[in-house]
Write a protein that holds these residues in place. Structure first.
Motif, short mmCIF file in Angstrom:
data_model
loop_
_atom_site.label_atom_id
_atom_site.label_comp_id
_atom_site.label_asym_id
_atom_site.label_seq_id
_atom_site.Cartn_x
_atom_site.Cartn_y
_atom_site.Cartn_z
N UNK A 200 0.83 -1.22 0.00
CA UNK A 200 0.00 0.00 0.00
C UNK A 200 0.86 1.27 0.00
N UNK A 201 2.10 1.16 -0.51
CA UNK A 201 2.96 2.35 -0.59
C UNK A 201 2.39 3.28 -1.66
N UNK A 254 -6.75 3.47 7.48
CA UNK A 254 -5.66 4.34 7.01
C UNK A 254 -5.31 4.04 5.55
N UNK A 255 -5.25 2.74 5.20
CA UNK A 255 -4.94 2.37 3.81
C UNK A 255 -6.06 2.87 2.90
N UNK A 256 -7.29 2.68 3.34
CA UNK A 256 -8.41 3.09 2.49
C UNK A 256 -8.37 4.59 2.22
N UNK A 260 -8.19 6.42 -1.41
CA UNK A 260 -9.23 7.34 -1.88
C UNK A 260 -8.63 8.70 -2.23
N UNK A 261 -7.66 9.15 -1.45
CA UNK A 261 -7.02 10.44 -1.77
C UNK A 261 -6.33 10.37 -3.14
N UNK A 262 -5.65 9.26 -3.39
CA UNK A 262 -4.91 9.13 -4.66
C UNK A 262 -5.85 9.06 -5.87
N UNK A 275 -14.27 4.99 -11.70
CA UNK A 275 -15.11 3.82 -11.40
C UNK A 275 -14.42 2.92 -10.37
N UNK A 276 -14.38 3.41 -9.11
CA UNK A 276 -13.69 2.70 -8.02
C UNK A 276 -14.74 2.23 -7.02
N UNK A 277 -14.62 0.97 -6.58
CA UNK A 277 -15.66 0.38 -5.72
C UNK A 277 -15.03 -0.41 -4.59
N UNK A 278 -15.75 -0.45 -3.47
CA UNK A 278 -15.28 -1.24 -2.34
C UNK A 278 -15.79 -2.68 -2.42
N UNK A 279 -16.83 -2.90 -3.18
CA UNK A 279 -17.47 -4.21 -3.20
C UNK A 279 -17.44 -4.81 -4.60
#
Ligand code: SF4
Length: 391
Positions: A200-201, A254-256, A260-262, A275-279
């Motif tokens: 997650x870097x 924290x990773x999430x 999301x910021x990026x 088009x970004x999704x958590x599920x």
């Protein structure tokens, strides 16, 4: 043009005696999972991903894929299953014990897809791979006329050889090939498992952002870190990402937030996060221009990153089911105690996951177990990595 599937001898079918030596869950060809009714009549995989769910089935040692039955029998079992509803129940193929695009498995994958398609079924079918996909494969995948096919490409970016021996570049190339050739199917960047300190870097996130340009949707999720997987990490001297194990996937806050910021593009009012999704089901549904079939819209905070047009689609489709109908169906499946329909979910007791998923897919509405509450903003994921919920 009709795509040609190159002939290859089918995998040998295990004898009854051999099947009797397997863990019962593994010999069970059909399993109901959240993203769909899952067909797994091929077992065995040489890819050795340290976090693989095959650890849960004592199947990690089986490296050579083998068949439990013929494709024809397996498809019949699936479509005749008591939870299967034509044109409705989402289907997953070979997502538990092998990779569907391994050279020896691929002819079976294509054959099963063909057998489903020839029945005129319009169900979603999810195929998850991290292996090689060629332009010839894409021609076959484009040749199905009825099923709503999504190929999800697992890409973690983990470069620890003990945890992820398969080079992530293979998945990246497959994703690009799939996206470039997609006509009737859709492809999703399945960015997982995201593990703090491992992949997650900022460089990993930038890589995923770049790859997301080659997919119809991107889904990011955390790690299933169950006892069996933790034991494998310990036995092999691998760095354990968490001190505790959990029933649900772990995706620390924290990773999430950093992801999301990026991905955030405030100047794009229609798709502020792309088009970004958590599920998984959200990404799959979006890729096909449909509302989420798991009814995640009820968990409204989950939708805060969703494309605006998709939000509208889900809002219009999402409808609280009638309590009497839900009660009748839930009782028929064995529910006990009170049954409620809230503005987020149907709440039941006494049903394990398969009947809950069956209700969820039938109503397009979340179905939760009263004894396993979902915490706000946790999105049905493990509590690890998040502050304790308010009392
Ligand atoms: S609006 Fe909500 S439920 Fe629908 S796809 Fe987006 S995140 Fe999923």
């Amino acid at each position: 043009m009709t795509a040609v599937i190159r002939a290859r001898r089918p995998l040998p079918i295990l004898t009854t005696e051999q099947i009797a030596t397997l863990k019962p869950e593994l010999a069970e060809v059909i399993e109901y999972r959240k993203s769909g009714l899952s067909l797994n009549h091929i077992i065995g995989c040489p890819l050795e991903c340290g976090y693989c769910v095959r650890h849960l089935f004592d199947n990690f040692g089986l490296k050579t894929p083998r068949a439990l039955m013929s494709d024809e029998d397996a498809v019949q079992l699936l479509t005749g299953h008591h939870y299967f509803r034509a044109h409705k129940t989402p289907i997953q193929l070979f997502n538990r014990a092998t990779d569907p695009m391994l050279p020896v498995v691929k002819p079976h994958t294509f054959n099963v897809l063909r057998l489903l398609d020839e029945q005129g079924l319009t169900n979603h079918v999810l195929v998850i791979t991290r292996w090689r996909v060629t332009p010839e494969d894409c021609a076959v995948l484009n040749s199905y006329r009825h099923i709503k096919l999504t190929v999800l490409v697992t890409h973690s970016g983990i470069d620890h050889p003990g945890i992820e021996p398969v080079d992530s570049a293979i998945a990246a190339a497959s994703l690009k090939t799939l996206f470039e050739h997609a006509k009737t199917y859709r492809t999703v960047l399945y960015w997982r498992p995201i593990v703090p300190g491992l992949n997650d870097s900022d460089a990993h996130i930038a890589r995923a952002l770049e790859l997301s340009q080659h997919a119809h949707a991107t889904v990011f999720t955390g790690l299933f870190f169950r006892d069996e997987i933790a034991a494998y990490y310990r036995e092999n001297g691998l760095p354990e990402p968490y001190q505790d194990t959990a029933r649900r996937k772990i995706m620390p806050e924290e990773s999430e937030q950093r992801i999301l910021r990026a991905f955030h593009r405030p100047e794009n009012a229609e798709l502020p996060w792309g088009p970004l999704f958590r599920k998984t089901s959200c990404g799959v549904a979006y890729a096909h221009g449909e509302a989420d079939y798991n009814g995640h819209y009820g968990i409204r905070e989950l939708c805060d990153i969703c494309p605006l047009a998709q939000l509208k689609l889900c809002k219009d489709a999402w409808q609280a089911p009638d309590l009497a109908t839900v009660t009748r169906e839930a009782r028929a499946l064995g529910a006990v105690g009170d049954i409620e329909v809230t503005d987020r979910a149907i709440i039941v007791e006494g049903l394990n996951e398969p009947p809950r998923y069956s209700l969820q897919h039938a109503f397009g509405y979340q179905v939760h177990d009263r004894t396993k509450p979902h915490h706000y903003r946790r999105h049905g994921r493990a509590d690890l990595g998040w502050p304790a919920p308010a009392a």
